[in-house]
Design an enzyme around this catalytic site. Structure first.
Site, PDB file in Angstrom:
ATOM      1  N   GLY A  12       0.913  -1.248   0.110  1.00  0.00           N
ATOM      2  CA  GLY A  12       0.019   0.248  -0.018  1.00  0.00           C
ATOM      3  C   GLY A  12       1.047   1.317  -0.143  1.00  0.00           C
ATOM      4  N   ASN A 113       5.441  -5.613   5.567  1.00  0.00           N
ATOM      5  CA  ASN A 113       5.920  -7.106   5.980  1.00  0.00           C
ATOM      6  C   ASN A 113       5.653  -8.170   5.060  1.00  0.00           C
ATOM      7  OD1 ASN A 113       3.055  -6.703   6.392  1.00  0.00           O
ATOM      8  ND2 ASN A 113       3.063  -6.989   8.506  1.00  0.00           N
ATOM      9  N   THR A 141       4.991   1.411   5.646  1.00  0.00           N
ATOM     10  CA  THR A 141       3.573   1.157   5.862  1.00  0.00           C
ATOM     11  C   THR A 141       2.869   2.073   6.608  1.00  0.00           C
ATOM     12  OG1 THR A 141       1.768  -0.616   6.421  1.00  0.00           O
ATOM     13  CG2 THR A 141       3.821  -0.825   7.543  1.00  0.00           C
ATOM     14  N   ASP A 143       0.290   1.109   8.327  1.00  0.00           N
ATOM     15  CA  ASP A 143      -0.188   0.382   9.396  1.00  0.00           C
ATOM     16  C   ASP A 143       0.730   0.003  10.576  1.00  0.00           C
ATOM     17  OD1 ASP A 143      -2.077  -0.118   7.461  1.00  0.00           O
ATOM     18  OD2 ASP A 143      -1.511  -2.149   7.302  1.00  0.00           O
ATOM     19  N   MET A 189      -8.086   2.617   8.291  1.00  0.00           N
ATOM     20  CA  MET A 189      -7.224   1.595   7.850  1.00  0.00           C
ATOM     21  C   MET A 189      -6.241   0.827   8.920  1.00  0.00           C
ATOM     22  SD  MET A 189      -5.992   2.630   4.121  1.00  0.00           S
ATOM     23  CE  MET A 189      -7.021   1.951   2.510  1.00  0.00           C
ATOM     24  N   ARG A 191      -5.791  -2.739   8.649  1.00  0.00           N
ATOM     25  CA  ARG A 191      -5.828  -4.168   9.005  1.00  0.00           C
ATOM     26  C   ARG A 191      -5.925  -4.803  10.168  1.00  0.00           C
ATOM     27  NH1 ARG A 191      -4.294  -6.017   3.289  1.00  0.00           N
ATOM     28  NH2 ARG A 191      -2.162  -5.284   3.815  1.00  0.00           N
ATOM     29  N   LEU A 301      -7.654   8.555   1.423  1.00  0.00           N
ATOM     30  CA  LEU A 301      -7.290   9.842   1.720  1.00  0.00           C
ATOM     31  C   LEU A 301      -6.184  10.050   2.854  1.00  0.00           C
ATOM     32  CD1 LEU A 301     -10.977  11.489   1.766  1.00  0.00           C
ATOM     33  CD2 LEU A 301      -9.186  11.897   0.019  1.00  0.00           C
ATOM     34  N   GLN A 302      -6.347   8.926   3.788  1.00  0.00           N
ATOM     35  CA  GLN A 302      -5.467   8.917   4.903  1.00  0.00           C
ATOM     36  C   GLN A 302      -4.007   8.530   4.571  1.00  0.00           C
ATOM     37  OE1 GLN A 302      -6.781   5.461   7.600  1.00  0.00           O
ATOM     38  NE2 GLN A 302      -8.053   5.071   5.614  1.00  0.00           N
ATOM     39  N   ARG A 303      -4.069   7.790   3.613  1.00  0.00           N
ATOM     40  CA  ARG A 303      -2.405   7.494   3.304  1.00  0.00           C
ATOM     41  C   ARG A 303      -1.966   8.401   1.832  1.00  0.00           C
ATOM     42  NH1 ARG A 303      -4.014   1.449   0.651  1.00  0.00           N
ATOM     43  NH2 ARG A 303      -4.501   2.229  -1.632  1.00  0.00           N
TER      44      ARG A 303
END
Ligand code: F6P
Length: 415
Positions: A12, A113, A141, A143, A189, A191, A301-303
């Protein structure tokens, strides 16, 4: 460096991944690399010999600065899982023949990862076959779920975007009064890791109370309990705002987003596409409590929000890109660059390298003790950990009122 470098982006995108690419490029040139190639769409594109010479795109110091401020993966990305070596030796021979043809000394892969699995397999193959190319991973990432690193580039900017957006949403939610109240559910987001969702708590400061509840994927989600909590809050307030992770699951393991419209898409790493949690919960609450509801999925939008990037994040992303090249140049392979927090106050981080076998395919979740006992908020420790990572701004280069980015390589959009 005597020979060439190739760099790819995978997984991503983030607002900082191109800053790492800039760091790789500059450091490789400064260390004397002949050419710096960029894989188009990561390893997947490389297997089809799709790559470009980065010097055709980055020609001036301004281009480097624009690249650092350009969101998404400049080179294009992929979610591709290499087979095990014994399953398809021919594929590995093909990849290494391409690397030989391009005279590649260092292969740098910027990813999370799953992408580190690629570095692991290619570096293993190089050892078995006595190949000289060195393979180094560069962490990335939103995340923040990579093992053995304090945090990952990309996370800080996304966390800053989430904290800021949350604050704006909360402000807006108190403007209009509805007879049975307003319930706003914001889906974030990340995951199976709640680092980003927990960052919604950053909106809590002297001029904002923050969201009423925050649900992380680390804690099983109970629909009835959620309804009761919202009902109780609506007896005291006109508006309730809740942050939920896209990855929250009910006790039997099903994702909440699977309870509504079925989610069928699964990527090469077996990850289901997670989307629709907020809209499911908003309909559920509207049906059960009759309140007006609003579902907000921050989604892309957040990334991609580079106009709100964290300066610390963009600088660290650049730094890890450079450190990856340095590690390869000094003989490391099968490693990933990590960030080590050496001081809390003032915040300081330095880079190290760690064995990628201990990082690939693993997921670092939020420790249970950083989540409140009832599972509906994060603790002060969580906030103290994230706060330094969102500090500082990177002023966009504005042209006619809109941020300027480095041109997308034509190879990415031309058929
Ligand atoms: O891996 C990063 C990430 O942004 C996750 O937070 C999210 O679940 C996923 O990517 C979404 O991926 P895609 O854009 O492929 O739907």
């Amino acid at each position: 460096m005597k020979r060439n470098v190739i760099v790819g982006q995978s997984g991503g995108p983030t607002a900082a991944i191109n800053s790492s690419l800039a760091g790789v490029y500059r450091t490789a040139i400064d260390r004397g690399a002949g050419k710096v190639y960029g894989m188009l769409h990561g390893i997947q594109g490389l297997m089809e010999e799709k790559y470009l010479d980065l010097s055709d795109y980055i020609q001036t110091g301004l281009d480097v600065e624009l690249l650092k401020r350009t969101p998404a993966a400049f080179l294009g990305s992929c979610r591709y899982k290499l087979p095990e070596i014994h399953q398809d030796k021919e594929l590995y021979e093909k990849i290494f023949a391409i690397l030989d043809k391009l005279d590649i000394e260092a292969f740098i892969y910027i990813g999370g990862n799953d992408s580190m699995d690629t570095i692991k397999k290619l570096s293993d193959y190089a050892i078995v076959t006595g190949h000289q190319t060195r393979f180094v991973g560069c962490p990335k990432t939103i995340d923040n779920d990579l093992a053995l690193t304090d945090h990952t580039p990309g996370f800080g900017s996304a966390a800053k975007y989430i904290g800021t957006s949350m604050k704006e949403i909360i402000r807006d939610s108190f403007c209009l009064e509805y007879s049975k109240g307003l319930v706003t559910i914001v889906e974030i987001m990340g995951r199976n890791a709640g680092w980003l969702t927990g960052s919604a708590a950053l909106s809590k400061c002297e001029d904002c109370n923050g969201p009423d509840m925050i649900y992380l994927p680390e804690v099983p989600f109970d629909l009835q309990d959620f309804k009761e909590k919202v009902k109780k809050l609506l007896t005291k307030k006109t508006s309730v705002v809740v942050a939920v992770s896209e990855g929250i699951r009910i006790a039997d393991g099903r994702y909440v987003c699977e309870l509504g419209n079925s989610v069928d898409f699964v990527d090469a790493f077996g990850h289901k596409q997670l989307s629709g949690t907020a809209s499911y919960l908003a309909s559920f609450i509207a049906g059960e409590l009759g309140a007006k509801t609003r579902a907000i999925e921050l989604s892309t939008l957040q990334r991609a929000g580079s106009h709100l990037a964290s300066r610390v994040d963009i600088l660290e992303a650049y730094q890890v890109g450079g450190a990856a090249v340095k590690a390869a140049d000094e003989g490391d392979s099968g490693v990933m660059v990590t960030l080590e927090r050496t001081s809390e106050d003032p915040y300081q981080c330095q880079t190290e390298v760690k064995n990628v076998h201990k990082i690939a395919n693993d997921e670092k979740c939020v420790p249970r003790e950083w989540i409140t006992k009832d599972g509906t908020y994060v603790t002060e420790e969580f906030i103290s950990y994230v706060t330094p990572l969102i500090q500082g701004d990177v002023s966009p280069v504005m042209v006619d009122g809109i941020p300027r980015h480095l041109y997308t390589p034509k190879e990415l959009y031309q058929k």
